[in-house]
Each structure stands twice: as structure tokens, then as C-alpha cells.
Design a protein around this motif. Sequence first.
Motif, mmCIF file in Angstrom:
data_model
loop_
_atom_site.group_PDB
_atom_site.id
_atom_site.type_symbol
_atom_site.label_atom_id
_atom_site.label_comp_id
_atom_site.label_asym_id
_atom_site.label_seq_id
_atom_site.Cartn_x
_atom_site.Cartn_y
_atom_site.Cartn_z
ATOM 1 N N ALA A 131 0.837 -1.204 0.000
ATOM 2 C CA ALA A 131 0.000 0.000 0.000
ATOM 3 C C ALA A 131 0.871 1.253 0.000
ATOM 4 C CB ALA A 131 -0.939 -0.009 1.210
ATOM 5 N N ALA A 132 1.934 1.255 0.807
ATOM 6 C CA ALA A 132 2.849 2.406 0.831
ATOM 7 C C ALA A 132 3.562 2.559 -0.503
ATOM 8 C CB ALA A 132 3.864 2.234 1.966
ATOM 9 N N VAL A 133 3.965 1.452 -1.093
ATOM 10 C CA VAL A 133 4.640 1.496 -2.392
ATOM 11 C C VAL A 133 3.713 2.063 -3.458
ATOM 12 C CG1 VAL A 133 5.584 0.024 -4.241
ATOM 13 C CG2 VAL A 133 6.354 -0.283 -1.882
ATOM 14 N N SER A 134 2.431 1.751 -3.371
ATOM 15 C CA SER A 134 1.484 2.288 -4.366
ATOM 16 C C SER A 134 1.405 3.818 -4.283
ATOM 17 C CB SER A 134 0.100 1.666 -4.198
ATOM 18 O OG SER A 134 -0.558 2.161 -3.049
ATOM 19 N N ILE A 135 1.488 4.363 -3.076
ATOM 20 C CA ILE A 135 1.486 5.827 -2.932
ATOM 21 C C ILE A 135 2.770 6.400 -3.539
ATOM 22 C CG2 ILE A 135 1.411 7.775 -1.343
ATOM 23 C CD1 ILE A 135 0.181 5.987 0.749
ATOM 24 N N ILE A 136 3.871 5.750 -3.270
ATOM 25 C CA ILE A 136 5.157 6.234 -3.784
ATOM 26 C C ILE A 136 5.172 6.183 -5.305
ATOM 27 C CG2 ILE A 136 7.635 5.706 -3.869
ATOM 28 C CD1 ILE A 136 7.150 4.847 -0.810
ATOM 29 N N ARG A 137 4.646 5.118 -5.883
ATOM 30 C CA ARG A 137 4.569 5.041 -7.355
ATOM 31 C C ARG A 137 3.717 6.192 -7.910
ATOM 32 N NH1 ARG A 137 4.312 -1.147 -7.189
ATOM 33 N NH2 ARG A 137 6.424 -1.699 -7.825
ATOM 34 N N ARG A 138 2.645 6.487 -7.210
ATOM 35 C CA ARG A 138 1.794 7.604 -7.645
ATOM 36 C C ARG A 138 2.589 8.914 -7.611
ATOM 37 N NH1 ARG A 138 -3.060 9.230 -4.100
ATOM 38 N NH2 ARG A 138 -2.794 7.082 -3.452
ATOM 39 N N LEU A 149 13.979 5.744 -9.093
ATOM 40 C CA LEU A 149 14.219 5.104 -7.801
ATOM 41 C C LEU A 149 13.301 3.901 -7.608
ATOM 42 C CD1 LEU A 149 14.540 8.255 -5.523
ATOM 43 C CD2 LEU A 149 16.387 6.813 -6.404
ATOM 44 N N ASP A 150 13.824 2.899 -6.912
ATOM 45 C CA ASP A 150 13.044 1.714 -6.565
ATOM 46 C C ASP A 150 12.008 2.113 -5.508
ATOM 47 O OD1 ASP A 150 12.093 -0.804 -5.788
ATOM 48 O OD2 ASP A 150 13.826 -1.186 -4.502
ATOM 49 N N PRO A 151 10.708 1.998 -5.797
ATOM 50 C CA PRO A 151 9.700 2.442 -4.826
ATOM 51 C C PRO A 151 9.716 1.646 -3.516
ATOM 52 C CG PRO A 151 8.660 1.402 -6.722
ATOM 53 C CD PRO A 151 10.121 1.511 -7.043
ATOM 54 N N VAL A 152 10.138 0.385 -3.566
ATOM 55 C CA VAL A 152 10.237 -0.394 -2.325
ATOM 56 C C VAL A 152 11.354 0.175 -1.453
ATOM 57 C CG1 VAL A 152 10.714 -2.671 -1.337
ATOM 58 C CG2 VAL A 152 9.288 -2.480 -3.385
ATOM 59 N N GLY A 153 12.483 0.523 -2.070
ATOM 60 C CA GLY A 153 13.577 1.133 -1.325
ATOM 61 C C GLY A 153 13.187 2.477 -0.751
ATOM 62 N N VAL A 154 12.412 3.255 -1.509
ATOM 63 C CA VAL A 154 11.931 4.549 -1.013
ATOM 64 C C VAL A 154 11.010 4.331 0.192
ATOM 65 C CG1 VAL A 154 10.573 6.607 -1.566
ATOM 66 C CG2 VAL A 154 12.203 5.703 -3.242
ATOM 67 N N ALA A 155 10.121 3.340 0.099
ATOM 68 C CA ALA A 155 9.226 3.029 1.229
ATOM 69 C C ALA A 155 10.032 2.646 2.466
ATOM 70 C CB ALA A 155 8.256 1.914 0.857
ATOM 71 N N ASP A 156 11.058 1.820 2.279
ATOM 72 C CA ASP A 156 11.911 1.438 3.413
ATOM 73 C C ASP A 156 12.563 2.670 4.037
ATOM 74 O OD1 ASP A 156 11.298 -1.221 2.984
ATOM 75 O OD2 ASP A 156 13.215 -1.711 2.033
ATOM 76 N N LEU A 157 13.069 3.556 3.192
ATOM 77 C CA LEU A 157 13.736 4.769 3.664
ATOM 78 C C LEU A 157 12.790 5.657 4.467
ATOM 79 C CD1 LEU A 157 16.238 6.745 3.464
ATOM 80 C CD2 LEU A 157 15.066 7.709 1.486
ATOM 81 N N ILE A 158 11.577 5.822 3.978
ATOM 82 C CA ILE A 158 10.624 6.742 4.598
ATOM 83 C C ILE A 158 9.994 6.157 5.867
ATOM 84 C CG2 ILE A 158 8.389 7.888 4.255
ATOM 85 C CD1 ILE A 158 9.223 8.321 1.331
#
Length: 195
Positions: A131-138, A149-158
Motif C-alpha cells: 500500500a505504501a509502495v502504491s502511494i510512492i509510485r503515484r 528510484l526503486d519504490p520499495v527502497g523509497v518506502a523502506d527509507l521513509i
Amino acid sequence: MAVRSEASHKAVLDATMELLDPESGEGVSVQKLSIERIARVAGVSKTTIYRWWPSKVAVVIDSFVASHIARTPIREDLPGIEALREHMGALVETYATHEGRLVSQLIAECQHDPGAMDEFKERFWHNRRDAAVSIIRRAQEEGDIWAELDPVGVADLIYAPIYFRLLFQSGPLEKAWSDRVLDLALAGLTPRESA
């Protein structure tokens, strides 16, 4: 699921959350909670519980998830960054309550039980991360986060600072703090106009 089964299923989920809530008068830890106690409070048999869940941890996770998702919605009607900010704020406010202590206990329980870790990931973590990754992709599609950027990596970072603060109790879990975390992350994730 038949009406009677649905009522029993809900009774188990409600009883579990009641037993884990420190303000309910019960307030047991995940470690001290038992299937027998859940069955007694829910008014069902242990067999009924084991028909739907393979373990105590699975019952706790499903009980928690039902409440957690309602309190931390993913907004589809907002731009990605705004939805991300709102979700992070709702998450820290939820984790500032007894539900945060419950997540901490679940994570602790999982450290010594690979089966519990698998249950936690399957029943909670993967869906919430997705769900968090879907927001980041948006936000990436809207140009607010680098698309490369890899959205999963961004989610982990945030989201990692939230879990760090939850587990180590290194400060209060407040929306103003989560806003600062996101602003700091975005300083490195946001595309800049080339000079």
C-alpha cells in the motif's frame, strides 16, 4: 462463511483486542496471551479458533489488522505526496497508542519464531508495504519523487524511522515529527530543475 461463523469469527477478533488492550482491565501481553483465554472470552471453542488460524500470533495479527487498516487509510483522492504525508501521520498517531505496543510485541515475538515471522509478513507487513509502495509510485508518476528510484527502497527509507522510534522508544510518535521525516527524505528524493 455462515452468519453464525461470521459472528464467532468477529467474537474471536474482538476478544483478542480486548485481552491485549491495557485499558480493558485484562491488558495481557502477546507473550502471555493464550488461545484458551481468547476462546473463553469469545465464547467459542479452541477448535473453532484453530479452524481459522494456525497460531496465536495469526489471531493477534488478524485482530490488529482489522483495526489498523481502518485507522491508517491510504487516500486515493489526494496527490501522492499528500497521501503519503497523511498516511505517515495516521500511522504514527496509531502507533502512539496501545496498538504501537502491540506491534512491538508482535515483532519481538517473531524474532524467536520463524513461523510467527512468516505469519506477520504474510498477514500484515507485505500488504501494508504494498500500500505504501502504491502511494510512492503515484508520487513518482506525478513527478514528485524520482521515477528511477526503486519504490520499495523509497518506502523502506521513509517508513524505517517510524519503526525505529516505535521499537527503541527514542522519542514521541507525533504527526509533526513524521512530517519532518518526510520533508527530510523528500529533500533527497525530489527531482530538481537542472541548472
